[in-house]
Design an enzyme around this catalytic site. Structure first.
Site, PDB file in Angstrom:
ATOM      1  N   GLY A  59     -14.014 -43.390  28.850  1.00  0.00           N
ATOM      2  CA  GLY A  59     -13.637 -42.768  30.173  1.00  0.00           C
ATOM      3  C   GLY A  59     -13.019 -41.272  30.208  1.00  0.00           C
ATOM      4  O   GLY A  59     -13.115 -40.614  31.200  1.00  0.00           O
ATOM      5  N   ARG A 112      -4.025 -38.265  53.301  1.00  0.00           N
ATOM      6  CA  ARG A 112      -3.707 -39.093  54.352  1.00  0.00           C
ATOM      7  C   ARG A 112      -2.339 -39.680  53.777  1.00  0.00           C
ATOM      8  O   ARG A 112      -1.626 -40.095  54.688  1.00  0.00           O
ATOM      9  CB  ARG A 112      -4.675 -40.123  54.626  1.00  0.00           C
ATOM     10  CG  ARG A 112      -5.896 -39.683  55.495  1.00  0.00           C
ATOM     11  CD  ARG A 112      -6.875 -41.043  55.450  1.00  0.00           C
ATOM     12  NE  ARG A 112      -7.678 -40.996  54.252  1.00  0.00           N
ATOM     13  CZ  ARG A 112      -8.518 -41.897  54.084  1.00  0.00           C
ATOM     14  NH1 ARG A 112      -8.960 -42.949  55.179  1.00  0.00           N
ATOM     15  NH2 ARG A 112      -9.118 -42.227  52.950  1.00  0.00           N
ATOM     16  N   LYS A 137      -4.490 -45.768  70.450  1.00  0.00           N
ATOM     17  CA  LYS A 137      -4.669 -46.947  69.546  1.00  0.00           C
ATOM     18  C   LYS A 137      -3.485 -46.985  68.677  1.00  0.00           C
ATOM     19  O   LYS A 137      -2.527 -46.360  68.634  1.00  0.00           O
ATOM     20  CB  LYS A 137      -5.812 -46.563  68.231  1.00  0.00           C
ATOM     21  CG  LYS A 137      -5.271 -45.478  67.441  1.00  0.00           C
ATOM     22  CD  LYS A 137      -6.535 -45.278  66.117  1.00  0.00           C
ATOM     23  CE  LYS A 137      -5.773 -44.452  65.146  1.00  0.00           C
ATOM     24  NZ  LYS A 137      -6.687 -44.158  64.148  1.00  0.00           N
ATOM     25  N   ARG A 163      -2.651 -48.891  64.991  1.00  0.00           N
ATOM     26  CA  ARG A 163      -3.000 -49.532  63.790  1.00  0.00           C
ATOM     27  C   ARG A 163      -2.012 -50.490  63.122  1.00  0.00           C
ATOM     28  O   ARG A 163      -0.895 -50.167  63.051  1.00  0.00           O
ATOM     29  CB  ARG A 163      -2.894 -48.356  62.861  1.00  0.00           C
ATOM     30  CG  ARG A 163      -3.760 -48.679  61.325  1.00  0.00           C
ATOM     31  CD  ARG A 163      -3.533 -47.114  60.493  1.00  0.00           C
ATOM     32  NE  ARG A 163      -4.584 -46.049  61.124  1.00  0.00           N
ATOM     33  CZ  ARG A 163      -5.780 -46.051  60.964  1.00  0.00           C
ATOM     34  NH1 ARG A 163      -6.427 -46.892  60.278  1.00  0.00           N
ATOM     35  NH2 ARG A 163      -6.543 -45.029  61.387  1.00  0.00           N
TER      36      ARG A 163
END
Length: 325
Positions: free
Chosen positions: A46, A104, A201, A203
């Site tokens: 890999g 994020r 919203k 989460r």
């Protein structure tokens, strides 16, 4: 040398990884250069091997790699390319990451978490990158994580002008799918002269990629609603937002997002949703089997090429967006 263009004593070198070669070739065509021939392959365990097949000494090198799945492999490959350029005496190295991985994770939501977006920036700097270029970072503060110049490109003009040319602006409403996208939606609203609506919203912090739509702020009844976001991952947020708009009488629902991550159930969710069109850019590759009838892809390559040219010519990247914000 096929991958190099020369201006006086300066040389522009364009290098692309294996993640999204189609985008690299589009950028090369827009610049009028060819991509540097590169040998890249994986060892049996890999590990990755890279080598450039022509000299890059003294060049202004731009290394393009989108951080798509398998994301860790492509980030590592780009790091190795940067290291190879540094050791081959490139004069300046710019990392071009149309989609910036781990964006994020830009802050600690709870204790004992990493700030992964900062770590990615640190790794590129340590590898030898002098400059970073990306499109629509998930959070603008990521620009401050890299110890050097950062060119933050916007796809908004490309996406908004496409939408504006295809809809009746008198019936158009721009919709933010959550509170975090309100600023972007506001820029869309200004550019297209359309009112703004917001979906609130919540989460679940213990369950990834799951949201609950709570309420809609704004008038959408009988209107064409454009949901705007920086990325579509599993499409849970977008599909729930579309259902909320439909329940509140929206006549048509269009989604516009820069990055088509489209993980897991995203394609099935979007195909079977109330959304009539999903407009994205090609910052990330979308495999043929992951395409669906509502999907429209716009090329970000001309914008990246123009930004690369401005950097190479010591021009102004900001000038590409003046009057757009």
């Amino acid at each position: 040398m096929t991958g190099i263009t020369t201006t006086g004593e300066k040389r522009l070198v364009l290098i692309g990884g294996r993640a999204h070669p189609e985008l690299t070739e589009e950028v090369a065509a827009a610049l009028g250069v060819e991509v540097v021939p590169t040998t890249a392959y994986d060892f049996a365990n890999g590990e990755i091997y890279v080598r450039f097949q022509e000299s890059v000494r003294g060049s202004d090198a731009f290394v393009i790699q989108s951080h798509c799945a398998p994301i860790n492999q492509w980030i590592m490959e780009q790091l190795l390319m940067v290291d190879a350029l540094k050791r081959a005496s490139a004069k300046r190295i710019t990392v071009v990451a149309p989609f910036y991985g781990y964006a994020r994770q830009d802050k600690k939501h709870r204790g004992r978490e990493p700030i992964s977006a900062r770590l990615i920036a640190d790794m590129f700097r340590t590898a030898g990158a002098d400059r970073l270029m990306s499109v629509d970072l998930h959070a603008a503060q990521i620009q401050g994580y890299f110890d050097g110049p950062v060119d933050h490109l916007w796809a908004l003009p490309l996406l908004a002008d496409y939408v504006g040319s295809r809809v009746d602006r008198n019936r158009l409403t721009i919709v933010s799918p959550d509170a975090g996208r309100v600023r972007v939606a506001d820029l869309w609203s200004d550019r297209l002269g359309a009112p703004l609506a917001i979906i609130h919203k919540r989460r679940d912090p213990n369950v990834a990629n799951q949201v609950k739509v709570h309420e809609l702020v704004g008038d959408v009844e009988g209107r064409t609603c454009v949901l705007v976001d920086d990325m579509i991952d599993t499409a849970g947020t977008i599909v729930q937002a579309a259902e909320a708009l439909k329940d509140n009488g929206a006549a048509d629902i269009v989604v516009a997002a820069t990055h088509a991550v489209l993980s897991g159930p995203a394609v099935d969710r979007l195909k079977n949703s109330a959304v009539s069109e999903v407009i994205v850019t090609n910052t990330l590759p979308v495999a043929e089997e992951r395409r669906f009838p509502q999907l429209t892809t716009l090329s970000i390559a001309p914008l990246i090429a123009r930004a690369i040219r401005e950097v190479f010519d010591d021009g102004s990247v900001t000038s590409l967006f003046e009057g757009n914000a």
